[in-house]
Design a protein around this motif. Structure first.
Motif, mmCIF file in Angstrom:
data_model
loop_
_atom_site.group_PDB
_atom_site.id
_atom_site.type_symbol
_atom_site.label_atom_id
_atom_site.label_comp_id
_atom_site.label_asym_id
_atom_site.label_seq_id
_atom_site.Cartn_x
_atom_site.Cartn_y
_atom_site.Cartn_z
ATOM 1 N N THR A 1 39.473 32.688 37.615
ATOM 2 C CA THR A 1 39.924 31.399 36.754
ATOM 3 C C THR A 1 40.849 30.254 37.365
ATOM 4 O O THR A 1 40.928 29.366 36.893
ATOM 5 N N GLN A 2 41.677 30.858 38.308
ATOM 6 C CA GLN A 2 42.967 30.270 38.754
ATOM 7 C C GLN A 2 43.170 30.706 40.131
ATOM 8 O O GLN A 2 42.532 31.732 40.702
ATOM 9 N N LYS A 3 43.700 29.962 40.861
ATOM 10 C CA LYS A 3 44.091 29.980 42.346
ATOM 11 C C LYS A 3 45.077 31.368 42.387
ATOM 12 O O LYS A 3 45.667 31.436 41.680
ATOM 13 N N LEU A 4 45.037 32.110 43.458
ATOM 14 C CA LEU A 4 45.650 33.478 43.615
ATOM 15 C C LEU A 4 46.601 33.248 44.511
ATOM 16 O O LEU A 4 46.428 32.611 45.502
ATOM 17 N N GLU A 5 47.755 34.404 44.419
ATOM 18 C CA GLU A 5 48.786 34.516 45.222
ATOM 19 C C GLU A 5 48.345 35.571 46.353
ATOM 20 O O GLU A 5 48.390 36.746 46.107
ATOM 21 N N PRO A 6 47.945 35.188 47.511
ATOM 22 C CA PRO A 6 47.633 36.003 48.135
ATOM 23 C C PRO A 6 48.453 37.594 48.475
ATOM 24 O O PRO A 6 48.018 38.545 48.662
ATOM 25 N N ALA A 7 49.679 37.405 48.645
ATOM 26 C CA ALA A 7 50.606 38.565 49.020
ATOM 27 C C ALA A 7 50.815 39.499 47.867
ATOM 28 O O ALA A 7 51.228 40.360 48.167
ATOM 29 N N PHE A 8 50.372 38.801 46.441
ATOM 30 C CA PHE A 8 50.513 39.920 45.322
ATOM 31 C C PHE A 8 49.060 40.181 44.725
ATOM 32 O O PHE A 8 49.244 40.386 43.556
ATOM 33 N N SER A 9 47.923 40.046 45.424
ATOM 34 C CA SER A 9 46.827 40.219 44.859
ATOM 35 C C SER A 9 45.942 41.185 45.783
ATOM 36 O O SER A 9 46.101 41.109 46.866
ATOM 37 N N GLY A 10 45.143 42.175 44.864
ATOM 38 C CA GLY A 10 44.495 43.079 45.525
ATOM 39 C C GLY A 10 43.406 43.731 45.001
ATOM 40 O O GLY A 10 43.334 43.507 43.838
ATOM 41 N N VAL A 11 42.389 44.260 45.849
ATOM 42 C CA VAL A 11 41.386 44.954 45.110
ATOM 43 C C VAL A 11 41.115 46.443 45.924
ATOM 44 O O VAL A 11 41.195 46.373 47.156
ATOM 45 N N THR A 12 40.994 47.508 45.098
ATOM 46 C CA THR A 12 40.261 48.609 45.888
ATOM 47 C C THR A 12 38.801 48.852 45.339
ATOM 48 O O THR A 12 38.607 48.757 43.916
ATOM 49 N N ILE A 13 38.002 49.680 46.089
ATOM 50 C CA ILE A 13 36.758 49.757 45.781
ATOM 51 C C ILE A 13 36.655 51.399 45.984
ATOM 52 O O ILE A 13 37.016 51.648 46.864
ATOM 53 N N THR A 14 36.171 52.363 44.880
ATOM 54 C CA THR A 14 36.159 53.705 44.805
ATOM 55 C C THR A 14 34.845 54.119 44.616
ATOM 56 O O THR A 14 34.195 53.490 43.901
ATOM 57 N N ASP A 15 34.410 55.237 45.085
ATOM 58 C CA ASP A 15 33.190 55.929 44.827
ATOM 59 C C ASP A 15 33.527 56.708 43.675
ATOM 60 O O ASP A 15 34.478 56.849 43.078
ATOM 61 N N ALA A 16 32.237 57.501 43.124
ATOM 62 C CA ALA A 16 32.662 58.156 41.911
ATOM 63 C C ALA A 16 33.538 59.496 42.014
ATOM 64 O O ALA A 16 34.062 59.850 41.017
ATOM 65 N N SER A 17 34.001 59.987 43.215
ATOM 66 C CA SER A 17 34.820 60.766 43.297
ATOM 67 C C SER A 17 36.092 60.297 43.497
ATOM 68 O O SER A 17 37.230 61.061 43.751
#
Length: 113
Positions: A44-60
């Protein structure tokens, strides 16, 4: 009466000051027939790229994302390794341009459940 209006205006401003997840692809909690090549999150707002992230993990708990996300405005995308059927977890943290931090997570499923 004036005090009530000021409180409503302040609450509205405060609620809009954080970057909340608006929607994602794959959709939050969804089941998709085939594995996606990336996960995209829109906020809903613009992000600061240097301080934003995402990780995707599987069930393990093994990471299936390919590292640093691409961030443009209020959208963050991360490429995925080749994944198969199963449940995947996305955990994100963001800093909006107005310096408010938020984080969250969701799951999506690939193939039959």
């Amino acid at each position: 009466m004036v005090a009530s209006l000021l409180l409503v205006a302040l609450a509205t401003t405060m609620a809009q000051a954080h970057a909340f997840l608006d929607h994602a692809r794959p959709l939050v909690g969804s089941t998709v027939a085939s594995a996606p090549h990336e996960v995209t999150l829109s906020f809903t707002q613009k992000l600061e790229p240097a301080f934003s992230g995402v990780t995707i993990t599987d069930a393990s708990g093994a990471r299936v994302d390919q590292g640093k996300p691409q961030i443009s405005g209020s959208t963050m995308s991360v490429a995925l390794k080749s994944i198969g059927s199963g449940t995947y977890h996305a955990h994100w943290h963001v800093l909006s341009v107005d310096t408010h931090k938020t984080e969250g997570s969701f799951t999506f499923h690939v193939g039959g459940r």
